[in-house]
Design an enzyme around this catalytic site. Sequence first.
Site, PDB file in Angstrom:
ATOM      1  N   VAL A 279       0.838  -1.195   0.000  1.00  0.00           N
ATOM      2  CA  VAL A 279       0.000   0.000   0.000  1.00  0.00           C
ATOM      3  C   VAL A 279       0.876   1.248   0.000  1.00  0.00           C
ATOM      4  CG1 VAL A 279      -1.707   1.271   1.317  1.00  0.00           C
ATOM      5  CG2 VAL A 279      -1.837  -1.205   1.198  1.00  0.00           C
ATOM      6  N   ASP A 326      -4.593  32.651 -37.992  1.00  0.00           N
ATOM      7  CA  ASP A 326      -5.268  33.378 -39.060  1.00  0.00           C
ATOM      8  C   ASP A 326      -5.210  34.848 -38.714  1.00  0.00           C
ATOM      9  OD1 ASP A 326      -6.100  31.327 -40.617  1.00  0.00           O
ATOM     10  OD2 ASP A 326      -8.071  31.146 -39.676  1.00  0.00           O
ATOM     11  N   ASP A 611     -10.823  27.908 -39.674  1.00  0.00           N
ATOM     12  CA  ASP A 611     -12.271  28.073 -39.544  1.00  0.00           C
ATOM     13  C   ASP A 611     -13.036  27.435 -40.702  1.00  0.00           C
ATOM     14  OD1 ASP A 611     -11.372  29.859 -41.402  1.00  0.00           O
ATOM     15  OD2 ASP A 611     -11.966  31.662 -40.308  1.00  0.00           O
ATOM     16  N   ASP A 615     -10.086  23.575 -43.812  1.00  0.00           N
ATOM     17  CA  ASP A 615      -9.009  23.723 -42.830  1.00  0.00           C
ATOM     18  C   ASP A 615      -8.774  22.461 -42.013  1.00  0.00           C
ATOM     19  OD1 ASP A 615      -8.106  26.215 -43.440  1.00  0.00           O
ATOM     20  OD2 ASP A 615      -9.522  27.249 -42.124  1.00  0.00           O
TER      21      ASP A 615
HETATM   22  P1  ATP Z   1      -7.643  34.699 -42.797  1.00  0.00           P
HETATM   23  O1  ATP Z   1      -7.144  33.452 -43.426  1.00  0.00           O
HETATM   24  O2  ATP Z   1      -6.638  35.445 -42.034  1.00  0.00           O
HETATM   25  O3  ATP Z   1      -8.949  34.540 -42.062  1.00  0.00           O
HETATM   26  P2  ATP Z   1      -9.022  35.951 -44.932  1.00  0.00           P
HETATM   27  O4  ATP Z   1     -10.314  35.935 -44.234  1.00  0.00           O
HETATM   28  O5  ATP Z   1      -8.633  37.194 -45.612  1.00  0.00           O
HETATM   29  O6  ATP Z   1      -7.820  35.662 -44.018  1.00  0.00           O
HETATM   30  P3  ATP Z   1     -10.068  34.267 -46.919  1.00  0.00           P
HETATM   31  O7  ATP Z   1     -11.389  34.306 -46.279  1.00  0.00           O
HETATM   32  O8  ATP Z   1      -9.572  33.013 -47.503  1.00  0.00           O
HETATM   33  O9  ATP Z   1      -8.954  34.737 -45.934  1.00  0.00           O
HETATM   34  O10 ATP Z   1     -10.071  35.406 -48.022  1.00  0.00           O
HETATM   35  C1  ATP Z   1      -9.047  35.526 -48.944  1.00  0.00           C
HETATM   36  C2  ATP Z   1      -9.332  36.610 -49.941  1.00  0.00           C
HETATM   37  O11 ATP Z   1     -10.515  36.312 -50.648  1.00  0.00           O
HETATM   38  C3  ATP Z   1      -9.589  37.964 -49.292  1.00  0.00           C
HETATM   39  O12 ATP Z   1      -8.420  38.695 -49.165  1.00  0.00           O
HETATM   40  C4  ATP Z   1     -10.528  38.617 -50.268  1.00  0.00           C
HETATM   41  O13 ATP Z   1      -9.802  39.259 -51.311  1.00  0.00           O
HETATM   42  C5  ATP Z   1     -11.292  37.471 -50.865  1.00  0.00           C
HETATM   43  N1  ATP Z   1     -12.585  37.307 -50.204  1.00  0.00           N
HETATM   44  C6  ATP Z   1     -12.825  37.154 -48.903  1.00  0.00           C
HETATM   45  N2  ATP Z   1     -14.128  37.010 -48.651  1.00  0.00           N
HETATM   46  C7  ATP Z   1     -14.746  37.087 -49.831  1.00  0.00           C
HETATM   47  C8  ATP Z   1     -16.109  37.006 -50.257  1.00  0.00           C
HETATM   48  N3  ATP Z   1     -17.087  36.813 -49.408  1.00  0.00           N
HETATM   49  N4  ATP Z   1     -16.364  37.126 -51.561  1.00  0.00           N
HETATM   50  C9  ATP Z   1     -15.371  37.307 -52.435  1.00  0.00           C
HETATM   51  N5  ATP Z   1     -14.104  37.387 -52.104  1.00  0.00           N
HETATM   52  C10 ATP Z   1     -13.757  37.290 -50.831  1.00  0.00           C
END
Ligand code: ATP
Length: 887
Positions: A279, A326, A611, A615
């Site tokens: 123990v 990000d 996100d 990813d």
């Molecule tokens: P992180 O990866 O840091 O979150 P982020 O949000 O800029 O960065 P993405 O969401 O992949 O990364 O966006 C990449 C690019 O795509 C942006 O810089 C923008 O030019 C374009 N983008 C983002 N959102 C939209 C959308 N809703 N419609 C069209 N183009 C977009």
Amino acid sequence: MYYNQETEKVLKDFDVDPVRGLSSEEVSARLEKYGENQLTTQKKKTLLQLFFAQLNDPLIYILIVAALISGFTGEINEAVIITIVIVLNAVIGVAQESKAEKAMEALQKMSTPKAYVRRNGEIVEVNSKNIVPGDIIVLDAGRFIPCDLRLINSANLKVEESALTGESVPVDKDSTLVLNETDIALGDQKNMAFMSTLVTYGRGEGVAIGTGMETQIGKIAKMLEQNVDEQTPLQKKLGEIGKLLGIAALVICVLMFGIAVIQKRDLFEMFLTAISLAVAAIPEGLPAIVAIVLAIGVQKMVKHNAIVRKLPAVETLGSVNVVCSDKTGTLTQNKMTVTKFYANNSVKNSNEVNIEDPVERLLLENMILCNDATSNKESKTGDPTEIALLDLALNYGITKEGLNKEHIRNNELPFDSDRKLMSTINQYGDKHLIMTKGAIDNIIQISNNIYINGEIKPLTEDMKMNIMNASNAMSEDALRVLGFAYREVSTHEIEPEDIEKDLIVIGLVGMIDPPREEVKDSIETCKKAGITTIMITGDHKKTALAIAKELGIAKDESQSVSGVELDAISDEALVEKVKDLRVFARVSPEHKVRIVKAFKANGNIVSMTGDGVNDAPSLKAADIGVAMGITGTDVAKGAADMVLTDDNFSTIIKAVEEGRNIFANIKKSILFLLSCNIGEIVALFFAILLGWAAPLEPIHILWVNLITDTLPALSLGMDPGDPDVMKNKPRDAKESLFKGSLSFMIFNGVLIGLLTLAAFYIGAVEETGIHGIGALAPGVLKGDGLRHAQTMAFIVLSVSQLVHSLNLRSETKSIFTVGLFTNKYLLGAIAAGIFLQDIVITVPFLAKVFNVNDLIMNDWLIVSALAIVPLIANEIIKIFKRAKAKA
Ligand code: ATP
């Protein structure tokens, strides 16, 4: 069956208007009628089952056998005490287990998926379990489908149904189909969508036709078996150490028994002593204490907005030395506001849009039509980038509802982070316009004209340069830049690959997204803590670098790289190159995996945030995958080890700090318990080996191990965090738990053992009047004399261990620097331990059971002097340690 019915019929059956959805009253009524949208969980174990589960342990078998033998041989006191200990141990075990289970349940509740639903004419986000049949569910990429649905509209909707059908390739869904057959396999029901499957692409809406157990997955009800108990590497290691100790204990027992036979001692007594040694060798309370400390730590993290989904993450967090984050929303606030725009070859402020100008007007219309967000006074939903665009248009009195009615959307290509583009096709009278927006570099690549001053002109190299100059200027001001383009077509029925080509550039907008205020400090903390912060973003390199500089992540452009540049580097070269890189811009999810692997190849312990739908691979590849709780998709959350409920970078760093503290505290508990056990073995083993009377009875050892030791060990587990913990380098994950502590443990164990023997000797001398080892001979020391000597040993053993717990609070700092009162639990535990010890010897009934007697003042003084020795000795050693560290 609903797949063979028109949508109108299904909607009618469920008595719901597809535009308004159900009313709140109707939802309440249906919730009452159909119950919550949940799969009923497995039956829980009853308390009694839990209790018996606790007894299923080899050590407990030994105790049960000991109790039985004691009982049969008339040692009733012994038998009763051992039984009490067994029961108490099991009760504590049950209490701990149900507490840990409750904590896990609470965590699960926090991470239950949410869904977008149309109710009372608005789109709202609700907890999936509150969904009722008839609800109109809005689907978007990355979200789990919350119940079984008949689709009522769909746009390029793809659903991954492996949870249901085992088929991992996403299925195309089409709401317009009506399948006029019977017995169609689930995988072929293309106008339906099922609970627990996953939208991987596109958009859609559906009416809930089944919830909870009335869904396809509910019928199979197999989902819940994944509830495996997960052990952390530390717990596994402890399990191994436990086994080792068990074997050691057995060997010692056999050895002792042999010696006793040779020494011709009373065999029954020796049997019990051998058991007590077993123990003594095993830290019974340890696994439970580690589990509790982990559970408490995990709950603490929740308060700091980090939900740990996989227990091993707690430990790994403490060793993280590269944090990849990000940018948008994690390092920045994700509160976008358009501040600048570019059209007709000039840059203007966002309050200077001329809606009479055809180009600027079209720019605004593109922003609204090629947009999935909503924004009005009551609510905002969707991507903040898109909300910012709607808000700009709202400033000019143009609403999404109005414009959408005028120019109906009849085709679309959703945004994804690989293309970095989004397109819609809208009705303009008898024509159609393709409206595209996205990363400006990508827009330019797919355009060959520009709309300027009301005319369409070729997109010459000069023109491109003008655009890029405007874009770069905005980026260098840390603005996020989005490009807009369009094209006229005669029909909306165009193949997806033919949509985004031959476009006409309209203009650009630049939006600010300020860094989160607390992030700069967190990055500073990281630097001191030996943690490198890396920015990974889909955004433009210049924008990324501007923000990275502002936050102190990078100093100059040589530390940044873009996705295109990454493509030109081999994996091997990247391993070398990442050492100097801090900013990765315009990356796609595939790049993220390469980046994680490159950092890991350099021996780093890497955490990575994510996100999006894509990813998951990088989150899994990282040592700690971190998903965003607010903006994250269900896929990302499912793949992550930890979820941030506030999407905030600083939360990761707080979690790392908490992880370091939890590990340090667990280590304190372990070292404490093991050094105490060593003390007991030393005292008993030496006495037996040297042919002395036994200094302790089995009951004494059981009592100390299970009662007086457990409280301080638990309290050490709750030690407040070391304020300097983030000034140290991360712990090497491969390093042994006992590194640098083995000598501490052995020294203190031997010291406690010797002090116990010293007390035993003093007690014997007092009783026998013999000065010298002769006083300890079993023939001389017996009866009342033995009882007194054992009482002295028993008290010194337990009190010196209680005092020793103070030594564990810091390896180098004096207890007075750490603060005697900073861990009130520990002080309480020590006080309670001493009080209980006093009760045992003063209450006549207990004294009889424990076979001890009360002590006079003089004895108490001797005992106290001995018990305090471990504290004094360690304080002196710490002085030397500090001096050495300084030198
Ligand atoms: P992180 O990866 O840091 O979150 P982020 O949000 O800029 O960065 P993405 O969401 O992949 O990364 O966006 C990449 C690019 O795509 C942006 O810089 C923008 O030019 C374009 N983008 C983002 N959102 C939209 C959308 N809703 N419609 C069209 N183009 C977009």
